[in-house]
Design a protein around this motif. Structure first.
Motif, mmCIF file in Angstrom:
data_model
loop_
_atom_site.group_PDB
_atom_site.id
_atom_site.type_symbol
_atom_site.label_atom_id
_atom_site.label_comp_id
_atom_site.label_asym_id
_atom_site.label_seq_id
_atom_site.Cartn_x
_atom_site.Cartn_y
_atom_site.Cartn_z
ATOM 1 N N PHE A 413 0.835 -1.190 0.000
ATOM 2 C CA PHE A 413 0.000 0.000 0.000
ATOM 3 C C PHE A 413 0.872 1.243 0.000
ATOM 4 C CE2 PHE A 413 0.931 -0.725 4.405
ATOM 5 C CZ PHE A 413 0.954 0.522 5.016
ATOM 6 N N ASP A 414 0.276 2.365 -0.400
ATOM 7 C CA ASP A 414 0.986 3.638 -0.400
ATOM 8 C C ASP A 414 1.121 4.097 1.046
ATOM 9 O OD1 ASP A 414 1.975 6.169 -0.630
ATOM 10 O OD2 ASP A 414 0.596 6.807 -2.208
ATOM 11 N N GLY A 415 2.324 3.994 1.574
ATOM 12 C CA GLY A 415 2.563 4.344 2.972
ATOM 13 C C GLY A 415 3.150 5.720 3.146
ATOM 14 N N THR A 416 3.005 6.583 2.122
ATOM 15 C CA THR A 416 3.614 7.911 2.210
ATOM 16 C C THR A 416 3.043 8.721 3.367
ATOM 17 O OG1 THR A 416 3.901 7.887 -0.205
ATOM 18 C CG2 THR A 416 4.144 10.005 0.928
ATOM 19 N N VAL A 417 1.729 8.725 3.516
ATOM 20 C CA VAL A 417 1.116 9.523 4.589
ATOM 21 C C VAL A 417 1.481 8.987 5.969
ATOM 22 C CG1 VAL A 417 -1.079 10.251 5.615
ATOM 23 C CG2 VAL A 417 -0.753 10.373 3.132
ATOM 24 N N PRO A 418 1.356 7.668 6.239
ATOM 25 C CA PRO A 418 1.814 7.172 7.532
ATOM 26 C C PRO A 418 3.291 7.501 7.797
ATOM 27 C CG PRO A 418 0.486 5.501 6.470
ATOM 28 C CD PRO A 418 0.692 6.582 5.461
ATOM 29 N N ALA A 419 4.127 7.391 6.761
ATOM 30 C CA ALA A 419 5.547 7.719 6.943
ATOM 31 C C ALA A 419 5.712 9.182 7.320
ATOM 32 C CB ALA A 419 6.321 7.404 5.671
ATOM 33 N N GLN A 420 4.957 10.058 6.646
ATOM 34 C CA GLN A 420 5.054 11.488 6.962
ATOM 35 C C GLN A 420 4.593 11.770 8.394
ATOM 36 O OE1 GLN A 420 2.638 12.933 3.704
ATOM 37 N NE2 GLN A 420 4.444 13.604 2.538
ATOM 38 N N LEU A 422 4.715 9.760 10.992
ATOM 39 C CA LEU A 422 5.721 9.268 11.927
ATOM 40 C C LEU A 422 6.956 10.164 11.923
ATOM 41 C CD1 LEU A 422 6.739 7.107 13.898
ATOM 42 C CD2 LEU A 422 7.519 5.797 11.926
ATOM 43 N N LEU A 423 7.472 10.465 10.740
ATOM 44 C CA LEU A 423 8.670 11.291 10.644
ATOM 45 C C LEU A 423 8.413 12.687 11.216
ATOM 46 C CD1 LEU A 423 9.856 10.259 7.052
ATOM 47 C CD2 LEU A 423 10.814 9.519 9.240
ATOM 48 N N SER A 424 7.215 13.216 10.969
ATOM 49 C CA SER A 424 6.867 14.535 11.503
ATOM 50 C C SER A 424 6.854 14.520 13.026
ATOM 51 C CB SER A 424 5.494 14.968 10.965
ATOM 52 O OG SER A 424 5.133 16.240 11.475
ATOM 53 N N THR A 425 6.380 13.431 13.608
ATOM 54 C CA THR A 425 6.372 13.321 15.070
ATOM 55 C C THR A 425 7.800 13.302 15.619
ATOM 56 O OG1 THR A 425 4.299 12.081 14.976
ATOM 57 C CG2 THR A 425 5.562 11.937 17.012
ATOM 58 N N VAL A 426 8.677 12.582 14.947
ATOM 59 C CA VAL A 426 10.088 12.550 15.369
ATOM 60 C C VAL A 426 10.668 13.963 15.324
ATOM 61 C CG1 VAL A 426 12.403 11.688 14.827
ATOM 62 C CG2 VAL A 426 10.415 10.178 14.589
ATOM 63 N N ASP A 503 18.974 11.813 6.274
ATOM 64 C CA ASP A 503 18.982 12.769 5.164
ATOM 65 C C ASP A 503 17.906 12.447 4.143
ATOM 66 O OD1 ASP A 503 21.132 14.015 6.360
ATOM 67 O OD2 ASP A 503 22.653 13.016 5.118
ATOM 68 N N ALA A 504 17.603 11.142 3.995
ATOM 69 C CA ALA A 504 16.598 10.740 3.009
ATOM 70 C C ALA A 504 15.179 11.078 3.445
ATOM 71 C CB ALA A 504 16.705 9.241 2.743
ATOM 72 N N SER A 505 14.983 11.351 4.738
ATOM 73 C CA SER A 505 13.634 11.613 5.245
ATOM 74 C C SER A 505 13.052 12.911 4.711
ATOM 75 C CB SER A 505 13.652 11.667 6.781
ATOM 76 O OG SER A 505 14.226 10.513 7.333
ATOM 77 N N ALA A 506 13.909 13.887 4.429
ATOM 78 C CA ALA A 506 13.423 15.215 4.042
ATOM 79 C C ALA A 506 12.543 15.153 2.802
ATOM 80 C CB ALA A 506 14.611 16.150 3.820
ATOM 81 N N ALA A 507 12.945 14.352 1.805
ATOM 82 C CA ALA A 507 12.164 14.277 0.567
ATOM 83 C C ALA A 507 10.771 13.713 0.824
ATOM 84 C CB ALA A 507 12.904 13.417 -0.455
ATOM 85 N N VAL A 508 10.641 12.781 1.783
ATOM 86 C CA VAL A 508 9.325 12.228 2.134
ATOM 87 C C VAL A 508 8.477 13.288 2.819
ATOM 88 C CG1 VAL A 508 8.122 10.455 3.473
ATOM 89 C CG2 VAL A 508 10.270 9.903 2.325
ATOM 90 N N LEU A 509 9.082 14.001 3.749
ATOM 91 C CA LEU A 509 8.329 15.031 4.473
ATOM 92 C C LEU A 509 7.857 16.141 3.538
ATOM 93 C CD1 LEU A 509 10.514 15.242 7.700
ATOM 94 C CD2 LEU A 509 8.109 14.547 7.585
ATOM 95 N N ARG A 510 8.638 16.435 2.481
ATOM 96 C CA ARG A 510 8.248 17.487 1.528
ATOM 97 C C ARG A 510 7.291 16.967 0.459
ATOM 98 N NH1 ARG A 510 13.952 18.769 1.715
ATOM 99 N NH2 ARG A 510 14.180 17.624 -0.261
#
Length: 623
Positions: A413-420, A422-426, A503-510
């Motif tokens: 499944f497209d996990g982009t939103v759940p990843a965002q 989680l990463l945003s909470t961190v 460093d790779a997290s930034a592209a997901v958050l954006r």
């Protein structure tokens, strides 16, 4: 005329033809050339140096890292009439003197020694007094300082080329990446060697990897399924022998105790046990049916048991090489076997912490991190497990149709939103509170769970509080695990297992990078997979007709009794393939036993009459 390799294969070992590149490797050594051999467990590596040792003048010296393996291989050689011996620390001075004299006199075809012993002046002086046919360096991956099983004494073995320049050498391993292959060649100074790389595929092994969820109960269910479904090629139920690997000695002890309480014949094995206890455990595993060993990785490398039906891991292996070698101890007889692994988020965090606390330098920790990343990629793949595994060793392949992801493909499944989320909470916790937190606390915030710690820290006021209630806590753990596996999250080196972005997290958050995640497959399909494994046995397995099965069982009983009388494992007498062939052929004369697989001249002389009597008695019973 001098015997040929094929003559020896037939007369001594009872086989009609070589497999794969065995013949080419043997020809290379017989002619005096060096060879580097990469061949999977069960591929027949031993014959590639045993037969040249018998054909060349002198004694083949085999460097083996494990005492148990030396003992088993010497027993198996003696059983087919090959004069073989070993020298190691378990022998008395008198026993050592007898073996040394036999070597000097030229009465041995093969002599097994440990790498630690070979580097001593005393051993070198002994070897100079005799004639050496070849040097065989077994488990050659132990020379790699970046490998999973490094043995410093293997580094000395490069001196063999200088001390005995005219003696051919063969280095063998069942597990090596392209980098380790190069390192073996360089560190053993085998620059002029011919290289033989067989397929790493073990098609009879079914790979299954499941998320942890009360792992002890999962393990019991798995073992019971294997034992309920375990039948031999004759269709006869047999107790399934297996190995369960755990990371720590404490886990080994507790797991073995738990399995015994559930009625499973389980024994613990680790380096902290008395040597006599470890020996007794190995002996029972080799000679009794249905024994399950719970062990650290200290167990198994020296065990030459062909009918291990399953290998289970209840902790995450440190590397793909280690995983491949350990799972390779299953199904050496070519019959269906299962490699089962349960792993969870805590495994990932624990392994990262162990790497961070390692006494090695930065390069070493980086290499260990790469090993772990490759292992996580195997666990989290949505593609064929076998394709991923073989690719790690540089081998291209097609989907196998016999692993969990092929038989029960996981949903993606497209996990982009759940990843965002989680990463945003961190990020918010780090920015607003100046601290990092572990996965459990992050998940509590996401699902809106009011724990004393959440309320004490005021984290219920965060903008991300409760925004993850569309997923369960277990599902969020899967998200964390997969983000760690893909490098979008990292475990901090603070020693507390806290999480941080990369460093790779930034592209997901954006929103510039999408994230595909696998929907964890519950292990409810295990029984169906087991039935598929046992139902589709493959064309290489010789099924017996119904009328031959009573004779097959009678032959098995005779073999068990014979093995007990000789105090050897049953497979040293005969393997199942030989007994099946006898049951099918129903020979009545000794001449009819010649040519049956596994019956060479020595075993024909030793057991031929007894086999014919079992066949005759079975016929009388059926009359």
């Amino acid at each position: 005329m001098a015997p040929t390799p094929l003559d020896v294969l037939h007369r001594v070992f009872g086989y009609s033809e070589f497999r794969g590149e065995q013949a080419a490797i043997i020809d290379r050594l017989v002619a005096g050339g060096d060879a580097v051999v990469l061949m999977p467990t069960g591929g027949g590596k031993s014959l590639t140096y045993q037969i040249p040792s018998m054909l060349r003048e002198g004694t083949g010296v085999v460097i083996s890292p494990l005492i148990a393996l030396m003992h088993d291989q010497v027993e198996a050689l003696r059983a087919v009439g090959v004069p073989a011996a070993y020298l190691n620390s378990t022998q008395s001075p008198e026993e050592r003197r007898e073996v040394e004299q036999a070597f000097v006199d030229g009465r041995l075809d093969l002599l097994y020694v440990a790498p630690e012993g070979l580097s001593t002046p005393r051993m070198q002086e002994l070897l100079r007094r005799g004639r050496i046919a070849l040097f065989a360096i077994d488990e050659a991956h132990c020379v790699s300082q970046w490998g999973h099983d490094f043995r410093p004494d293997y580094l000395w073995l490069s001196n063999l080329a200088e001390l005995w320049p005219e003696v051919p050498r063969i280095a063998l391993t069942a597990t090596a990446t392209e980098a380790t292959h190069r390192e073996i060649t360089e560190r053993l100074a085998m620059h002029d060697a011919a290289h033989f790389v067989a397929s790493f595929d073990r098609p009879n092994i079914q790979y299954r990897i499941v998320p942890k969820d009360d792992v002890r109960h999962q393990l019991v269910d798995f073992i019971r399924t294997q034992q309920a479904e375990s039948i031999d090629a004759a269709g006869v139920p047999v107790p399934a022998a297996g190995i369960v690997y755990a990371l720590s000695r404490a886990t080994v002890e507790k797991t073995a105790e738990y399995l015994r309480a559930q009625g499973i014949n389980a024994l613990p094995y680790h380096a902290g046990l008395e040597a006599s206890v470890r020996h007794e455990t190995q002996t029972r595993f080799l000679r009794e049916d249905g024994v399950v060993i719970v062990a650290t990785i200290a167990f198994g490398m020296g065990i030459d048991k062909p009918d291990v039906r399953f290998v289970a891991h209840i902790d995450l292996p440190k590397s793909v090489e280690g995983y491949y070698q350990e799972t390779g101890r299953a199904g050496r007889d070519g019959q269906p076997a299962v490699a089962w692994l349960a792993y969870g988020l805590a495994d990932v965090v624990q392994q990262r912490q162990l790497i961070d606390k390692s006494p090695g330098d930065r390069a070493y920790r980086q290499r260990m991190g790469q090993h772990l990343d490759a292992m996580l990629a195997l666990c989290e793949t949505v593609e064929c497990r076998r394709v991923n595994l073989l690719s790690y060793f540089g081998q291209a392949s097609q989907p196998c149709g016999n692993c969990d992801t092929c038989l029960a493909p996981p949903a993606v499944f497209d996990g982009t939103v759940p990843a965002q989320k989680l990463l945003s909470t961190v990020v918010r916790l780090k920015r607003e509170r100046g601290q990092q937190y572990g996965a459990g606390h992050l998940i509590d915030v996401l699902v809106g769970k009011r724990t004393p710690r959440v309320e004490q820290l005021g984290h219920d006021a965060l903008a991300t509080w409760g925004i993850g209630q569309d997923l369960s806590a277990a599902q969020w753990r899967g998200v964390v695990r997969q983000l760690l596996a893909t490098g979008l999250l990292a475990v901090s080196d603070d020693g507390y297992g806290t999480l941080q972005i990369t460093d790779a997290s930034a592209a997901v958050l954006r929103g510039e990078r999408s994230v595909q995640l696998r929907q964890d497959v519950v292990d409810a399909s295990a029984a169906r997979l087991a039935r598929r494994a046992n139902g589709d046995r493959g064309a290489s397995v010789a099924e017996l007709p119904e009328e031959a099965r009573p004779l097959f069982e009678a032959l098995r009983e005779w073999r068990a009794q014979t093995a007990r009388e000789q105090s050897v494992p049953a497979y040293i007498v005969f393997g199942d393939a030989t007994l099946r062939a006898v049951a099918s052929a129903r020979p009545t004369r000794l001449e009819e036993l010649e040519g049956i697989t596994g019956i060479g001249a020595k075993k024909l002389d030793q057991y031929g009459e007894a086999l014919l009597e079992v066949v005759a008695q079975s016929a009388r019973d059926a009359a």
